[in-house]
Design an enzyme around this catalytic site. Structure first.
Site, PDB file in Angstrom:
ATOM      1  N   ALA A  22       0.833  -1.211   0.000  1.00 47.45           N
ATOM      2  CA  ALA A  22       0.000   0.000   0.000  1.00 47.45           C
ATOM      3  C   ALA A  22       0.867   1.260   0.000  1.00 47.45           C
ATOM      4  O   ALA A  22       0.583   2.226  -0.721  1.00 47.45           O
ATOM      5  CB  ALA A  22      -0.924  -0.005   1.213  1.00 47.45           C
ATOM      6  N   GLY A 102       5.988  -2.517  15.939  1.00 47.64           N
ATOM      7  CA  GLY A 102       5.373  -2.376  17.259  1.00 47.64           C
ATOM      8  C   GLY A 102       5.959  -1.228  18.058  1.00 47.64           C
ATOM      9  O   GLY A 102       6.633  -0.344  17.501  1.00 47.64           O
ATOM     10  N   ASP A 127       0.379  -8.296  19.450  1.00 48.90           N
ATOM     11  CA  ASP A 127       0.057  -8.112  20.871  1.00 48.90           C
ATOM     12  C   ASP A 127      -1.135  -7.175  21.110  1.00 48.90           C
ATOM     13  O   ASP A 127      -1.771  -7.230  22.145  1.00 48.90           O
ATOM     14  CB  ASP A 127       1.276  -7.565  21.630  1.00 48.90           C
ATOM     15  CG  ASP A 127       2.492  -8.469  21.490  1.00 48.90           C
ATOM     16  OD1 ASP A 127       2.317  -9.631  21.084  1.00 48.90           O
ATOM     17  OD2 ASP A 127       3.614  -8.012  21.787  1.00 48.90           O
ATOM     18  N   ARG A 162     -10.162 -34.665  27.878  1.00 47.03           N
ATOM     19  CA  ARG A 162      -8.930 -33.987  28.313  1.00 47.03           C
ATOM     20  C   ARG A 162      -9.117 -32.490  28.536  1.00 47.03           C
ATOM     21  O   ARG A 162      -9.954 -31.850  27.907  1.00 47.03           O
ATOM     22  CB  ARG A 162      -7.836 -34.171  27.257  1.00 47.03           C
ATOM     23  CG  ARG A 162      -7.089 -35.466  27.452  1.00 47.03           C
ATOM     24  CD  ARG A 162      -6.051 -35.671  26.385  1.00 47.03           C
ATOM     25  NE  ARG A 162      -5.316 -36.895  26.673  1.00 47.03           N
ATOM     26  CZ  ARG A 162      -4.660 -37.602  25.763  1.00 47.03           C
ATOM     27  NH1 ARG A 162      -4.635 -37.215  24.518  1.00 47.03           N
ATOM     28  NH2 ARG A 162      -4.012 -38.690  26.117  1.00 47.03           N
ATOM     29  N   ARG A 171       3.323 -10.858  25.114  1.00 45.18           N
ATOM     30  CA  ARG A 171       4.170 -10.266  26.176  1.00 45.18           C
ATOM     31  C   ARG A 171       3.346 -10.050  27.443  1.00 45.18           C
ATOM     32  O   ARG A 171       2.743 -11.002  27.919  1.00 45.18           O
ATOM     33  CB  ARG A 171       4.784  -8.941  25.713  1.00 45.18           C
ATOM     34  CG  ARG A 171       5.839  -9.114  24.666  1.00 45.18           C
ATOM     35  CD  ARG A 171       6.532  -7.793  24.397  1.00 45.18           C
ATOM     36  NE  ARG A 171       7.257  -7.868  23.139  1.00 45.18           N
ATOM     37  CZ  ARG A 171       8.485  -8.365  23.019  1.00 45.18           C
ATOM     38  NH1 ARG A 171       9.120  -8.803  24.067  1.00 45.18           N
ATOM     39  NH2 ARG A 171       9.072  -8.411  21.839  1.00 45.18           N
ATOM     40  N   GLU A 187     -12.990 -22.210  28.574  1.00 48.20           N
ATOM     41  CA  GLU A 187     -13.515 -22.170  29.944  1.00 48.20           C
ATOM     42  C   GLU A 187     -12.890 -21.007  30.717  1.00 48.20           C
ATOM     43  O   GLU A 187     -13.552 -20.344  31.499  1.00 48.20           O
ATOM     44  CB  GLU A 187     -13.203 -23.488  30.680  1.00 48.20           C
ATOM     45  CG  GLU A 187     -14.196 -24.597  30.418  1.00 48.20           C
ATOM     46  CD  GLU A 187     -14.472 -24.834  28.955  1.00 48.20           C
ATOM     47  OE1 GLU A 187     -13.543 -25.295  28.255  1.00 48.20           O
ATOM     48  OE2 GLU A 187     -15.590 -24.565  28.488  1.00 48.20           O
TER      49      GLU A 187
HETATM   50  O1  F6P Z   1       5.772  -8.557  20.221  1.00 50.16           O
HETATM   51  C1  F6P Z   1       5.434  -9.616  19.394  1.00 50.16           C
HETATM   52  C2  F6P Z   1       5.868 -10.940  19.999  1.00 50.16           C
HETATM   53  O2  F6P Z   1       5.437 -11.970  19.140  1.00 50.16           O
HETATM   54  C3  F6P Z   1       5.404 -11.191  21.430  1.00 50.16           C
HETATM   55  O3  F6P Z   1       4.057 -11.600  21.499  1.00 50.16           O
HETATM   56  C4  F6P Z   1       6.382 -12.233  21.884  1.00 50.16           C
HETATM   57  O4  F6P Z   1       6.535 -12.259  23.278  1.00 50.16           O
HETATM   58  C5  F6P Z   1       7.653 -11.802  21.201  1.00 50.16           C
HETATM   59  O5  F6P Z   1       7.283 -10.987  20.089  1.00 50.16           O
HETATM   60  C6  F6P Z   1       8.524 -12.923  20.716  1.00 50.16           C
HETATM   61  O6  F6P Z   1       9.702 -12.374  20.250  1.00 50.16           O
HETATM   62  P1  F6P Z   1      10.747 -13.174  19.350  1.00 50.16           P
HETATM   63  O7  F6P Z   1      10.188 -13.262  17.965  1.00 50.16           O
HETATM   64  O8  F6P Z   1      11.975 -12.344  19.419  1.00 50.16           O
HETATM   65  O9  F6P Z   1      10.885 -14.535  19.957  1.00 50.16           O
END
Ligand code: F6P
Length: 320
Positions: A22, A102, A127, A162, A171, A187
């Site tokens: 884009a 991000g 996230d 199970r 994160r 749940e």
């Molecule tokens: O910020 C995105 C993310 O995927 C988080 O959810 C996760 O904790 C982190 O990056 C994982 O980082 P890496 O790709 O460096 O393992």
């Protein structure tokens, strides 16, 4: 404005390619030259770049990941690295830089802004913890990935009576776990934003199986504990056969959903239009379905986006 730069940075997510496309197509329609930097800010420091054309982005929309590649660039945390990156951009005649990534990437963009570079940030992270936008790019696809995986799990869980504990990324943000929990009919969703009592959960699980339910799904956000830790606690207290699934990086990949393709297209075009219109040093975002611009420094300094109270209320009302 004649020449703009573009990069994807930090953890990748689905929809980044659609956003690149884009930006390129919108840039070209405004008679701009668009330069793509490889591997995030590292590509600026190493002068690793290529001019992007409609041919470069052809056939990329539906692909997960980012063809420009992404990285977390430690040198951009240092003043010297920031100065070098800014000098390289100025040397290349880059009039504006679009940063897709991000919160860490947006901090990088802000650092370059402080060195005189005009920037626009596009929020992209599964996230969904970036403030001043309802949705970051990649969140919807990640949710669809999780829902698909949990639906598959439920089939096999039901065959064996199970309990499954499913660990999501995010994160310190529980958005993926709670929203996927709602969408999957889980749940429980254990998230950093809400207290929980493992004793109560175990009593409830025991009751469910007594009533003849043949499976239980517990979502756990990685910011709370590992799936294995929660599964061990359940096994110790209830003695159930409990299995885990750690979704990990699977959540970040795959073909972007139509929502993410559209969002990427809107963000990319809005980013270029902001640059061309002189509204620089902004982050594009989505608010109540509309594209908005927020001053980048304000967005970065706002910290992490909290989960919408209505989402938490929905989960509580549904008994998750
Ligand atoms: O910020 C995105 C993310 O995927 C988080 O959810 C996760 O904790 C982190 O990056 C994982 O980082 P890496 O790709 O460096 O393992």
């Amino acid at each position: 404005m004649k020449r703009i730069g573009l990069l994807t940075s930090g953890g990748d997510c689905s929809g980044m390619n659609a956003a690149i496309r884009a930006v390129v197509r919108a840039g070209l329609s405004h008679n701009l030259e668009v330069i793509g930097f490889q591997k995030g800010f590292q590509g600026i420091i190493d002068r690793y770049y290529e001019p992007l054309t409609t041919k470069s982005v052809s056939g990329k929309m539906q692909l997960g990941g980012t063809f420009l590649q992404s990285a977390r660039c430690l040198r951009l945390h240092e003043e010297q690295g920031q100065r070098l990156a800014a000098d390289n951009l100025i040397g290349l005649g880059i009039d504006g830089l679009v940063v897709i990534g991000g919160d860490g990437s947006h901090r990088g963009a802000l650092a370059l802004q402080r060195h005189g570079i005009s920037v626009i940030a596009i929020p992209a992270s599964i996230d969904n913890d970036i403030p001043h936008t309802d949705m970051s790019l990649g969140v919807d696809t990640a949710l669809n990935n999780i829902v698909y995986a949990v639906d598959c799990l439920k089939d096999t869980a039901s065959s064996h009576d199970r309990t499954f504990v499913v660990e999501t990324m995010g994160r310190n943000c529980g958005y993926l776990a709670v929203v996927a929990g709602i969408a999957c009919g889980a749940e429980y969703a254990l998230i950093p934003e809400m207290k929980f009592d493992i004793g109560n959960i175990c009593r409830h699980l025991r009751q469910r199986f007594k009533e003849g339910r043949d499976n239980s799904i517990i979502m756990v956000a990685e910011g709370v504990a590992s799936a294995q830790e929660i599964a061990n606690q359940i096994k110790d207290q209830v003695g159930f056969e409990t299995r885990i699934m750690v979704l990990g990086h699977y959540q970040r990949g795959g073909s972007p959903s139509s929502f993410d393709r559209l969002l990427a297209s809107r963000y990319g075009v809005a980013a270029v239009e902001a640059l061309v219109g002189g509204e620089v040093n902004q982050m594009v975002g989505l608010s109540c379905g509309q594209i908005i611009l927020t001053d980048l420094q304000t967005a970065v300094e706002a910290g992490r986006r909290p989960i919408d109270e209505n989402v938490l209320k929905l989960a509580t009302t549904l008994g998750i």
